[in-house]
Design a protein around this motif. Structure first.
Motif, PDB file in Angstrom:
ATOM      1  N   SER A   1       0.824  -1.220   0.000  1.00  0.00           N
ATOM      2  CA  SER A   1       0.000   0.000   0.000  1.00  0.00           C
ATOM      3  C   SER A   1       0.853   1.261   0.000  1.00  0.00           C
ATOM      4  CB  SER A   1      -0.953   0.004   1.209  1.00  0.00           C
ATOM      5  OG  SER A   1      -1.774  -1.138   1.192  1.00  0.00           O
ATOM      6  N   SER A   2       1.923   1.220  -0.774  1.00  0.00           N
ATOM      7  CA  SER A   2       2.745   2.402  -1.035  1.00  0.00           C
ATOM      8  C   SER A   2       3.385   2.988   0.222  1.00  0.00           C
ATOM      9  CB  SER A   2       1.916   3.474  -1.750  1.00  0.00           C
ATOM     10  OG  SER A   2       1.347   2.951  -2.934  1.00  0.00           O
ATOM     11  N   THR A   3       4.039   2.127   1.004  1.00  0.00           N
ATOM     12  CA  THR A   3       4.771   2.609   2.176  1.00  0.00           C
ATOM     13  C   THR A   3       6.231   2.167   2.076  1.00  0.00           C
ATOM     14  OG1 THR A   3       4.221   0.631   3.466  1.00  0.00           O
ATOM     15  CG2 THR A   3       2.736   2.526   3.654  1.00  0.00           C
ATOM     16  N   TYR A   4       7.038   2.787   2.927  1.00  0.00           N
ATOM     17  CA  TYR A   4       8.462   2.468   2.997  1.00  0.00           C
ATOM     18  C   TYR A   4       8.787   1.957   4.398  1.00  0.00           C
ATOM     19  CZ  TYR A   4       8.810   5.286  -1.271  1.00  0.00           C
ATOM     20  OH  TYR A   4       8.651   5.788  -2.538  1.00  0.00           O
ATOM     21  N   ARG A   5       9.991   1.428   4.534  1.00  0.00           N
ATOM     22  CA  ARG A   5      10.466   0.994   5.845  1.00  0.00           C
ATOM     23  C   ARG A   5      11.671   1.845   6.229  1.00  0.00           C
ATOM     24  NH1 ARG A   5      10.270  -5.506   4.758  1.00  0.00           N
ATOM     25  NH2 ARG A   5      11.600  -4.861   3.016  1.00  0.00           N
ATOM     26  N   SER A   6      11.722   2.234   7.487  1.00  0.00           N
ATOM     27  CA  SER A   6      12.718   3.211   7.923  1.00  0.00           C
ATOM     28  C   SER A   6      14.146   2.664   7.862  1.00  0.00           C
ATOM     29  CB  SER A   6      12.404   3.670   9.350  1.00  0.00           C
ATOM     30  OG  SER A   6      12.422   2.565  10.255  1.00  0.00           O
ATOM     31  N   ASN A   7      14.307   1.349   7.929  1.00  0.00           N
ATOM     32  CA  ASN A   7      15.652   0.761   7.945  1.00  0.00           C
ATOM     33  C   ASN A   7      15.817  -0.217   6.788  1.00  0.00           C
ATOM     34  OD1 ASN A   7      18.262   0.346   9.037  1.00  0.00           O
ATOM     35  ND2 ASN A   7      17.574  -1.505  10.077  1.00  0.00           N
ATOM     36  N   GLU A   8      15.391   0.227   5.600  1.00  0.00           N
ATOM     37  CA  GLU A   8      15.431  -0.660   4.433  1.00  0.00           C
ATOM     38  C   GLU A   8      16.856  -1.073   4.071  1.00  0.00           C
ATOM     39  OE1 GLU A   8      13.976  -3.146   2.391  1.00  0.00           O
ATOM     40  OE2 GLU A   8      12.340  -1.676   2.515  1.00  0.00           O
ATOM     41  N   PHE A   9      17.811  -0.173   4.288  1.00  0.00           N
ATOM     42  CA  PHE A   9      19.203  -0.476   3.940  1.00  0.00           C
ATOM     43  C   PHE A   9      19.880  -1.207   5.108  1.00  0.00           C
ATOM     44  CE2 PHE A   9      18.014   2.495   0.764  1.00  0.00           C
ATOM     45  CZ  PHE A   9      18.835   2.248  -0.326  1.00  0.00           C
ATOM     46  N   ALA A  10      19.261  -2.319   5.496  1.00  0.00           N
ATOM     47  CA  ALA A  10      19.758  -3.108   6.626  1.00  0.00           C
ATOM     48  C   ALA A  10      20.937  -3.974   6.190  1.00  0.00           C
ATOM     49  CB  ALA A  10      18.637  -3.989   7.186  1.00  0.00           C
ATOM     50  N   GLU A  11      21.723  -4.365   7.171  1.00  0.00           N
ATOM     51  CA  GLU A  11      22.897  -5.195   6.902  1.00  0.00           C
ATOM     52  C   GLU A  11      22.453  -6.621   6.577  1.00  0.00           C
ATOM     53  OE1 GLU A  11      27.117  -5.392   6.606  1.00  0.00           O
ATOM     54  OE2 GLU A  11      25.755  -3.709   6.913  1.00  0.00           O
TER      55      GLU A  11
ATOM     56  N   THR B   1      19.315 -18.187  10.635  1.00  0.00           N
ATOM     57  CA  THR B   1      18.300 -17.746  11.595  1.00  0.00           C
ATOM     58  C   THR B   1      18.080 -16.225  11.541  1.00  0.00           C
ATOM     59  OG1 THR B   1      20.028 -17.570  13.294  1.00  0.00           O
ATOM     60  CG2 THR B   1      18.775 -19.639  13.170  1.00  0.00           C
ATOM     61  N   TYR B   2      18.812 -15.549  10.674  1.00  0.00           N
ATOM     62  CA  TYR B   2      18.771 -14.085  10.629  1.00  0.00           C
ATOM     63  C   TYR B   2      17.393 -13.585  10.205  1.00  0.00           C
ATOM     64  CZ  TYR B   2      19.882  -9.331   8.979  1.00  0.00           C
ATOM     65  OH  TYR B   2      19.908  -7.975   8.761  1.00  0.00           O
ATOM     66  N   CYS B   3      16.912 -12.593  10.925  1.00  0.00           N
ATOM     67  CA  CYS B   3      15.663 -11.921  10.573  1.00  0.00           C
ATOM     68  C   CYS B   3      15.950 -10.421  10.597  1.00  0.00           C
ATOM     69  CB  CYS B   3      14.549 -12.276  11.552  1.00  0.00           C
ATOM     70  SG  CYS B   3      12.953 -11.576  11.101  1.00  0.00           S
ATOM     71  N   ALA B   4      16.030  -9.834   9.417  1.00  0.00           N
ATOM     72  CA  ALA B   4      16.438  -8.431   9.304  1.00  0.00           C
ATOM     73  C   ALA B   4      15.420  -7.505   9.958  1.00  0.00           C
ATOM     74  CB  ALA B   4      16.610  -8.048   7.839  1.00  0.00           C
ATOM     75  N   ASN B   5      15.929  -6.486  10.636  1.00  0.00           N
ATOM     76  CA  ASN B   5      15.070  -5.460  11.226  1.00  0.00           C
ATOM     77  C   ASN B   5      14.969  -4.299  10.238  1.00  0.00           C
ATOM     78  OD1 ASN B   5      13.684  -3.621  12.790  1.00  0.00           O
ATOM     79  ND2 ASN B   5      15.449  -3.089  14.052  1.00  0.00           N
ATOM     80  N   PHE B   6      13.861  -4.239   9.519  1.00  0.00           N
ATOM     81  CA  PHE B   6      13.687  -3.215   8.490  1.00  0.00           C
ATOM     82  C   PHE B   6      13.058  -1.933   9.032  1.00  0.00           C
ATOM     83  CE2 PHE B   6      13.638  -7.149   5.843  1.00  0.00           C
ATOM     84  CZ  PHE B   6      14.801  -6.877   5.144  1.00  0.00           C
ATOM     85  N   GLY B   7      12.802  -1.883  10.308  1.00  0.00           N
ATOM     86  CA  GLY B   7      12.278  -0.660  10.904  1.00  0.00           C
ATOM     87  C   GLY B   7      10.774  -0.519  10.772  1.00  0.00           C
TER      88      GLY B   7
ATOM     89  N   GLU C   1       7.086   1.155   9.433  1.00  0.00           N
ATOM     90  CA  GLU C   1       6.438   1.592   8.192  1.00  0.00           C
ATOM     91  C   GLU C   1       6.264   3.110   8.210  1.00  0.00           C
ATOM     92  OE1 GLU C   1       5.268  -0.322   5.608  1.00  0.00           O
ATOM     93  OE2 GLU C   1       5.973  -2.212   6.457  1.00  0.00           O
ATOM     94  N   GLN C   2       6.480   3.724   7.061  1.00  0.00           N
ATOM     95  CA  GLN C   2       6.284   5.166   6.946  1.00  0.00           C
ATOM     96  C   GLN C   2       5.961   5.509   5.495  1.00  0.00           C
ATOM     97  OE1 GLN C   2      10.354   6.057   8.393  1.00  0.00           O
ATOM     98  NE2 GLN C   2      10.782   6.936   6.381  1.00  0.00           N
ATOM     99  N   PHE C   3       5.408   6.708   5.286  1.00  0.00           N
ATOM    100  CA  PHE C   3       4.994   7.101   3.939  1.00  0.00           C
ATOM    101  C   PHE C   3       6.111   7.811   3.175  1.00  0.00           C
ATOM    102  CE2 PHE C   3       0.857   6.647   6.045  1.00  0.00           C
ATOM    103  CZ  PHE C   3       0.223   5.811   5.132  1.00  0.00           C
ATOM    104  N   ASP C   4       7.048   8.419   3.885  1.00  0.00           N
ATOM    105  CA  ASP C   4       8.139   9.119   3.213  1.00  0.00           C
ATOM    106  C   ASP C   4       9.310   8.180   2.989  1.00  0.00           C
ATOM    107  OD1 ASP C   4       6.730  11.519   3.209  1.00  0.00           O
ATOM    108  OD2 ASP C   4       7.469  12.062   5.214  1.00  0.00           O
ATOM    109  N   ALA C   5       9.907   8.276   1.810  1.00  0.00           N
ATOM    110  CA  ALA C   5      11.078   7.457   1.511  1.00  0.00           C
ATOM    111  C   ALA C   5      12.255   7.909   2.369  1.00  0.00           C
ATOM    112  CB  ALA C   5      11.427   7.566   0.036  1.00  0.00           C
ATOM    113  N   PRO C   6      12.864   7.016   3.148  1.00  0.00           N
ATOM    114  CA  PRO C   6      13.978   7.418   4.012  1.00  0.00           C
ATOM    115  C   PRO C   6      15.242   7.776   3.237  1.00  0.00           C
ATOM    116  CG  PRO C   6      13.653   5.052   4.116  1.00  0.00           C
ATOM    117  CD  PRO C   6      12.522   5.599   3.308  1.00  0.00           C
ATOM    118  N   VAL C   7      15.418   7.191   2.055  1.00  0.00           N
ATOM    119  CA  VAL C   7      16.633   7.458   1.268  1.00  0.00           C
ATOM    120  C   VAL C   7      16.282   7.754  -0.184  1.00  0.00           C
ATOM    121  CG1 VAL C   7      18.917   6.616   0.591  1.00  0.00           C
ATOM    122  CG2 VAL C   7      17.932   5.887   2.773  1.00  0.00           C
ATOM    123  N   LEU C   8      15.709   6.796  -0.891  1.00  0.00           N
ATOM    124  CA  LEU C   8      15.364   6.939  -2.299  1.00  0.00           C
ATOM    125  C   LEU C   8      13.930   6.469  -2.497  1.00  0.00           C
ATOM    126  CD1 LEU C   8      18.619   5.445  -3.867  1.00  0.00           C
ATOM    127  CD2 LEU C   8      17.997   7.865  -3.804  1.00  0.00           C
TER     128      LEU C   8
END
Length: 784
Positions: free
Chosen positions: A461-471, A477-483, A485-492
């Motif tokens: 629904s056209s949202t971004y995640r605050s920590n999309e550029f996660a390591e 067992t890794y589960c990335a923390n993408f932060g 949800e938000q409407f503004d693009a944090p980077v691009l």
């Protein structure tokens, strides 16, 4: 009565209490403190590699469970009543004592629990006193651990000859398979082997080992644990010979895990089948590249959605002499042109640029820095998307300057490119051409994060995640923390990324001798190559909606080689890896982050009032902020439309107003050579004079550019070629140096002049009085 009895026998009571306390605390917190091997498995649990423990033993970490076949075999051979005794077996002890008193041979009566205690006490010399200690501690062990846990301790720490310790280690070293795949014959062999590992060693004393195994198999049959057919098949199984080498599918990742998780069993996210294929590709391409004395390469594949590593080839199988032990994936190398797509996306994101807007490709000098294209040529102006796909250096540097070096540097850090650890001025504008260093890990993860940003936008629904550029991670067992949800693009934003990927996938690649059809593929991919200065690093990075692929090729010692380019060395590997991956389609269009704009067909800018040929495109939403077309203007022609006119020399009623695509003189000078359909402005009619129009511009030297002369053999003057572009190609130009006439030129405006070092004023005047002038500094190369 009890109190009276306790007082009478207080010494006995005290001794009992002391004995109980000793018994209660007789076991250390951890029975086994020996270092263990580092063990690395694939996502499906298969062994991919291991590193020996610090004490030189192959000792895998404790097992999670005991295979049933081995369990039945070892219980029948070592301790048939294991699940019913309290840690010792009185009957077995009595039989052992009677045997040892009456026979010359020795017989043990230890249970598996007692054997675990003996192993934990480093196999101290056998004596009746030591046996009592083992029995005492075994009863405590039975209270502290379950029977199954005790059996795991036994299987994990039993010696199997040489420096092999533990069932899982022995299974791999002697049979080349995991313990849970052992057959009955193999299980029986490993069950009897610890009975005398120094005497019974695979490859030696085979008759003794064979007889012991077969007796156990017969017992298993007689106890109806196995049927007759299984028994006969097990008898026919061969004994192991010398120890086998352990698998080593990911040597560099295994070594990395040894440093980061020493002595642990790590289940990675590596896809074992894909890893085998990329290993074979690395071998094949190494054989190709070494013909040009290129000896090293690396391949990294990351799952875009989960950010898990699927394949990790740290280097080629080139041998120690060429540094094959170096893990290239984690080493910093010059980035080449791999950051250009990120600048392109940043410009689209903020509305500074539209995908096909013309950008300048002319000789450029910025504070003494003179960037050059790979082919040393210029095309005047080129659509930004084409400049990106052709990896033109001059447009990239000019765009970085207009966007802002510090601003772009800050954005790269928001993308988690932490390998850029020096301040922005240290890199300067060459940052965009490979003036910085980064790792294949960081570059590939950044492309993966960009792809994930777009994927998430269209699926959520056209949202971004605050920590999309996660390591990313190699842990299963890794589960990335993408932060959040938000409407503004944090980077691009997704619109900018979509058009960046489109440009990297659809637009034709550089003209030249390269056979670009070689890279055609039925699987779409957005990809970028890069080559560092001096031909030291060749890159190819690509993304699909599902996968990010990073490839580096070169020499680990930094030696450059002619022909070591991204397109010739790295791109073929990239496309072979792509073919090994499942089809993942193409990125969905992020309609909510795009807006229909009317675009000038010739310039790619937003259509201005004089753009007569326009088209409508879905472009990044911030494209509305971009400037309108600066290259279309209204010109007035005579009735024949052959000459330009103005109100000072031609009747107004006879003038013809027309929209015209006009490039500045220097841009036009280079643009016409590669765009034969370009129509320059017609000349002015008769005595008509251009009104406030720049018709001329110096090509060389540029404004604020110093002319550096070679210092050689005592020469006092040198030939310099001054160049100029004139919009009216037929015009004649007169040249002056410090107001002294030095000559005239027509058509191609060049002037060759012997000149001494110094400061001058260069002036050019055409036949109708148009005049340009600039200062020129001429210095010897050794001058500061």
């Amino acid at each position: 009565m009890l109190k009276k009895w306790m007082l009478k026998h207080r010494m006995l009571v005290l001794a009992t209490i002391v004995l109980f306390v000793i018994w209660l605390f007789c076991l250390p917190k951890s029975l086994f403190k020996e270092p263990t091997s580092t063990v690395v498995t694939s996502s499906d649990g298969q062994l991919m590699g291991a590193r020996i423990a610090e004490d030189g033993q192959w000792r895998f970490p404790s097992m999670d469970s005991i295979p049933e076949r081995f369990k039945q075999s070892v219980l029948l051979f070592e301790d048939e009543y294991f699940y019913s005794h309290p840690g010792f077996n009185p009957v077995s002890i009595f039989k052992a004592i009677r045997h040892n008193l009456t026979k010359e041979t020795r017989r043990g009566g230890s249970t598996i629990t007692q054997q675990v205690i003996r192993l934990s006490r480093k196999n101290k010399p056998r004596s009746y006193f030591e046996k009592c200690i083992e029995l005492f501690m075994a009863t405590r062990l039975e209270l502290r651990h379950s029977k199954d846990d005790i059996l795991k301790l036994y299987a994990s720490n039993t010696p199997y000859g040489g420096n092999v310790v533990g069932l899982e280690t022995a299974s791999w070293r002697y049979f080349g398979i995991p313990a849970h795949e052992l057959s009955w014959g193999q299980s029986a062999t490993l069950a009897v082997l610890p009975n005398a590992p120094s005497l019974i060693f695979p490859g030696r004393n085979e008759t003794i080992l064979l007889n012991k195994r077969n007796r156990l198999l017969k017992k298993l049959w007689s106890k109806k644990i196995i049927d007759k057919t299984t028994y006969e098949l097990a008898l026919a199984e061969p004994l192991p010979q010398k120890p086998l080498p352990l698998p080593d599918l990911t040597p560099h990742l295994t070594e990395r895990i040894r440093k980061e998780h020493k002595g642990k069993r790590i289940t990675t996210s590596i896809n074992r089948s894909l890893q085998r294929q990329t290993n074979m590709l690395a071998e094949r391409h190494y054989q190709r590249l070494k013909q040009n004395e290129i000896h090293n390469l690396a391949i990294l594949v990351i799952d875009v959605e989960t950010r898990k590593v699927l394949s990790y080839v740290g280097n080629s199988p080139s041998g120690k002499i060429h540094g094959n032990y170096v893990d290239i994936i984690s080493k910093k190398r010059s980035t080449g042109s791999t950051l250009k797509p990120l600048l392109f996306a940043s410009l689209l994101h903020e509305g500074h640029l539209l995908p096909d807007a013309l950008v300048k490709d002319v000789p450029t000098v910025i504070n003494g820095y003179h960037p050059k294209n790979f082919d040393k040529k210029h095309v005047g102006a080129v659509p930004a998307s084409r400049a990106l796909s052709r990896s033109l250096n001059v447009p990239a540097v000019r765009l970085l300057q207009s966007y802002g070096l510090q601003k772009f540097y800050n954005k790269l850090h928001k993308m988690n490119l932490n390998s850029l650890d020096k301040p922005a001025p240290h890199y300067g504008l060459p940052l965009i051409l490979g003036g910085a260093e980064s790792t294949l890990w960081d570059i590939t993860k950044t492309y993966a994060s960009a792809a994930s940003t777009l994927n998430h936008f269209v699926s959520s629904s056209s949202t971004y995640r605050s920590n999309e550029f996660a390591e990313p991670s190699y842990l299963n067992t890794y589960c990335a923390n993408f932060g959040d949800e938000q409407f503004d693009a944090p980077v691009l934003n997704s619109g900018a990324l979509f058009h960046t990927f489109q440009s990297l996938m659809e637009v034709n690649r550089p003209e030249g001798n390269e056979n670009w059809q070689f890279f055609s593929s039925s699987k779409p991919i957005a990809w970028k190559t890069g080559t560092s200065f001096g031909f030291k690093d060749a890159w190819a990075v690509g993304v699909t909606p599902k996968y990010a692929i990073g490839v580096w090729a070169g020499n680990a010692d930094g030696e450059g080689r002619p022909g070591l380019t991204g397109i010739t060395a790295a791109a073929p590997i990239l496309f072979d890896v792509l073919d090994a991956l499942p089809y993942s389609g193409w990125f969905e269009t992020p309609f909510d982050d795009l807006k229909e704009l009317e675009i000038c067909a010739e310039s790619g800018y937003r259509a201005a009032v004089f753009c007569h040929n326009t088209k409508k495109y879905l472009l990044p939403i911030n494209g509305t902020k971009s400037k309108p077309c600066p290259y279309h203007q209204q010109v007035f022609l005579d009735a024949s439309e052959q000459f330009q006119v103005n109100s000072g020399c031609y009747p107004l009623e006879n003038m013809v107003a027309k929209s015209w695509f006009v490039l500045p003189p220097v841009i036009e000078h280079y643009y016409t050579s590669s765009n034969p359909n370009y129509e320059p402005l017609p000349p002015y009619l008769g005595n008509c004079i251009a009104e406030q129009q720049q018709l001329m511009s110096f090509i060389y030297p540029k404004q604020n550019e110093e002319v550096l002369l070679p210092k050689d053999l005592g020469n006092t003057s040198y030939e310099i070629i001054f160049q100029l572009a004139h919009q009216q190609s037929e015009s004649k130009v007169h040249w002056y140096l410090d107001e002294t006439y030095i000559g005239s030129s027509s058509d191609f405006h060049e002037m060759i002049l012997d000149i001494n070092p110094g400061h001058y004023v260069l002036t050019a005047v055409d036949d109708v009085g148009n005049r340009i002038q600039q200062k020129v500094a001429v210095k010897l190369a050794s001058e500061n």
